[in-house]
Design a protein around this motif. Sequence first.
Motif, PDB file in Angstrom:
ATOM      1  N   ASN A 189       0.852  -1.185   0.000  1.00 60.18           N
ATOM      2  CA  ASN A 189       0.000   0.000   0.000  1.00 60.18           C
ATOM      3  C   ASN A 189       0.888   1.236   0.000  1.00 60.18           C
ATOM      4  N   TYR A 190       0.261   2.387  -0.267  1.00 57.58           N
ATOM      5  CA  TYR A 190       1.013   3.635  -0.346  1.00 57.58           C
ATOM      6  C   TYR A 190       0.971   4.363   0.996  1.00 57.58           C
ATOM      7  N   VAL A 191       2.161   4.711   1.475  1.00 57.21           N
ATOM      8  CA  VAL A 191       2.285   5.303   2.807  1.00 57.21           C
ATOM      9  C   VAL A 191       3.178   6.544   2.741  1.00 57.21           C
ATOM     10  N   CYS A 192       3.032   7.436   3.689  1.00 58.60           N
ATOM     11  CA  CYS A 192       3.868   8.634   3.759  1.00 58.60           C
ATOM     12  C   CYS A 192       5.345   8.259   3.815  1.00 58.60           C
ATOM     13  N   THR A 193       6.165   8.972   3.061  1.00 56.69           N
ATOM     14  CA  THR A 193       7.607   8.726   3.141  1.00 56.69           C
ATOM     15  C   THR A 193       8.176   9.227   4.462  1.00 56.69           C
ATOM     16  N   ASP A 194       7.498  10.164   5.084  1.00 59.41           N
ATOM     17  CA  ASP A 194       7.933  10.738   6.358  1.00 59.41           C
ATOM     18  C   ASP A 194       7.016  10.245   7.475  1.00 59.41           C
ATOM     19  N   GLY A 195       7.508   9.326   8.275  1.00 57.89           N
ATOM     20  CA  GLY A 195       6.705   8.763   9.356  1.00 57.89           C
ATOM     21  C   GLY A 195       6.310   9.784  10.407  1.00 57.89           C
ATOM     22  N   HIS A 196       7.168  10.794  10.609  1.00 53.83           N
ATOM     23  CA  HIS A 196       6.858  11.845  11.578  1.00 53.83           C
ATOM     24  C   HIS A 196       5.624  12.623  11.142  1.00 53.83           C
ATOM     25  N   VAL A 197       5.582  12.974   9.855  1.00 53.38           N
ATOM     26  CA  VAL A 197       4.434  13.693   9.305  1.00 53.38           C
ATOM     27  C   VAL A 197       3.180  12.841   9.400  1.00 53.38           C
ATOM     28  N   CYS A 198       3.327  11.553   9.068  1.00 54.69           N
ATOM     29  CA  CYS A 198       2.181  10.648   9.113  1.00 54.69           C
ATOM     30  C   CYS A 198       1.608  10.545  10.522  1.00 54.69           C
ATOM     31  N   ASN A 199       2.469  10.447  11.511  1.00 57.29           N
ATOM     32  CA  ASN A 199       2.012  10.367  12.898  1.00 57.29           C
ATOM     33  C   ASN A 199       1.289  11.630  13.343  1.00 57.29           C
ATOM     34  N   LYS A 200       1.669  12.768  12.798  1.00 53.94           N
ATOM     35  CA  LYS A 200       0.992  14.020  13.125  1.00 53.94           C
ATOM     36  C   LYS A 200      -0.389  14.080  12.487  1.00 53.94           C
ATOM     37  N   ASN A 201      -0.562  13.341  11.383  1.00 53.44           N
ATOM     38  CA  ASN A 201      -1.812  13.408  10.622  1.00 53.44           C
ATOM     39  C   ASN A 201      -2.814  12.309  10.960  1.00 53.44           C
ATOM     40  N   VAL A 202      -2.332  11.156  11.392  1.00 49.21           N
ATOM     41  CA  VAL A 202      -3.221  10.004  11.539  1.00 49.21           C
ATOM     42  C   VAL A 202      -4.289  10.245  12.604  1.00 49.21           C
ATOM     43  N   THR A 203      -5.540   9.923  12.255  1.00 53.21           N
ATOM     44  CA  THR A 203      -6.653  10.100  13.191  1.00 53.21           C
ATOM     45  C   THR A 203      -7.433   8.803  13.413  1.00 53.21           C
ATOM     46  N   ASP A 204      -7.044   7.751  12.703  1.00 56.72           N
ATOM     47  CA  ASP A 204      -7.705   6.452  12.839  1.00 56.72           C
ATOM     48  C   ASP A 204      -6.655   5.381  12.574  1.00 56.72           C
ATOM     49  N   ILE A 205      -6.402   4.550  13.561  1.00 58.94           N
ATOM     50  CA  ILE A 205      -5.326   3.567  13.452  1.00 58.94           C
ATOM     51  C   ILE A 205      -5.791   2.264  12.802  1.00 58.94           C
ATOM     52  N   ALA A 206      -7.093   2.122  12.558  1.00 57.19           N
ATOM     53  CA  ALA A 206      -7.639   0.879  12.026  1.00 57.19           C
ATOM     54  C   ALA A 206      -7.019   0.446  10.694  1.00 57.19           C
ATOM     55  N   PRO A 207      -6.793   1.347   9.719  1.00 57.66           N
ATOM     56  CA  PRO A 207      -6.186   0.909   8.451  1.00 57.66           C
ATOM     57  C   PRO A 207      -4.801   0.293   8.634  1.00 57.66           C
ATOM     58  N   LEU A 208      -3.998   0.861   9.522  1.00 63.62           N
ATOM     59  CA  LEU A 208      -2.675   0.304   9.771  1.00 63.62           C
ATOM     60  C   LEU A 208      -2.792  -1.063  10.438  1.00 63.62           C
ATOM     61  N   GLU A 209      -3.686  -1.187  11.406  1.00 64.39           N
ATOM     62  CA  GLU A 209      -3.860  -2.474  12.083  1.00 64.39           C
ATOM     63  C   GLU A 209      -4.314  -3.554  11.099  1.00 64.39           C
ATOM     64  N   LYS A 210      -5.173  -3.182  10.163  1.00 67.31           N
ATOM     65  CA  LYS A 210      -5.646  -4.129   9.154  1.00 67.31           C
ATOM     66  C   LYS A 210      -4.493  -4.581   8.272  1.00 67.31           C
ATOM     67  N   PHE A 211      -3.624  -3.652   7.905  1.00 69.78           N
ATOM     68  CA  PHE A 211      -2.470  -3.987   7.078  1.00 69.78           C
ATOM     69  C   PHE A 211      -1.539  -4.934   7.826  1.00 69.78           C
ATOM     70  N   ILE A 212      -1.262  -4.623   9.081  1.00 71.62           N
ATOM     71  CA  ILE A 212      -0.364  -5.465   9.882  1.00 71.62           C
ATOM     72  C   ILE A 212      -0.958  -6.865  10.046  1.00 71.62           C
ATOM     73  N   GLU A 213      -2.247  -6.949  10.256  1.00 72.29           N
ATOM     74  CA  GLU A 213      -2.894  -8.259  10.388  1.00 72.29           C
ATOM     75  C   GLU A 213      -2.749  -9.075   9.113  1.00 72.29           C
ATOM     76  N   ALA A 214      -2.814  -8.405   7.957  1.00 71.22           N
ATOM     77  CA  ALA A 214      -2.684  -9.097   6.674  1.00 71.22           C
ATOM     78  C   ALA A 214      -1.290  -9.664   6.476  1.00 71.22           C
ATOM     79  N   VAL A 215      -0.302  -9.037   7.141  1.00 73.79           N
ATOM     80  CA  VAL A 215       1.084  -9.460   6.984  1.00 73.79           C
ATOM     81  C   VAL A 215       1.506 -10.446   8.072  1.00 73.79           C
ATOM     82  N   VAL A 216       1.136 -10.148   9.289  1.00 76.12           N
ATOM     83  CA  VAL A 216       1.694 -10.873  10.437  1.00 76.12           C
ATOM     84  C   VAL A 216       0.803 -11.990  10.945  1.00 76.12           C
ATOM     85  N   GLU A 217      -0.483 -11.770  11.034  1.00 75.81           N
ATOM     86  CA  GLU A 217      -1.339 -12.704  11.765  1.00 75.81           C
ATOM     87  C   GLU A 217      -2.049 -13.688  10.846  1.00 75.81           C
TER      88      GLU A 217
END
Length: 217
Positions: A189-217
Amino acid sequence: MCEPFIRGYQYNFIRNQADYVLHTLRTVGDPKVVEGVRSSAQAKVAELFPDVTDSRMTMLESIADLRTGEDLQKYVQGLEPYLTAFPPITEQQIRKLFPKNKKLKLPDLAQIDFRYVSYLSWIDISTNKMFIVYHKDGKFVGVEGRFTETNKKSYCFVCNRYEKLALFSAISRKRPTNASPDYYKSVGNYVCTDGHVCNKNVTDIAPLEKFIEAVVE
């Protein structure tokens, strides 16, 4: 002493709602519309914390009382003592998450204000890899994948903001029953190149958790 209960992405969400209330107050002349925006912001913030019923909720709901830029600044600053920081993590713990990377390059943890971190990420340009560390269900989870710059802006799947993006693709650890030995599945998936900027912007963690579940669990 303040008991922290607001996660980084929730703080960002509340701040965005406060900005919207003030923007509406400055640009809309219809009192009914302004009142509707105030009530909506108050309800959305309250929905983030269904188990909070004490004075902390009174503090949160005062978002409906904002009148000036100074009010907004005081309101947002008042939330900061209640921020729940990303759990403490050491370099050794991070290395254990990525055991195959013997020469793993790590971010400077001492320079990170973990109060505003929903997930930890960094890029190793020498190997064209991105690494993500997330804390879920009481433990740290690590995801590594290929990092491919796109040299364009679009919407990040994590923060849903218009930023400079890279394609992050990771090999899923999930294997179907009776899968062949050479089976693999890439999740990208397409993600911010700057993690600091992304952390300042993120308001819902569900999309990231879904991605991690698809990879890890």
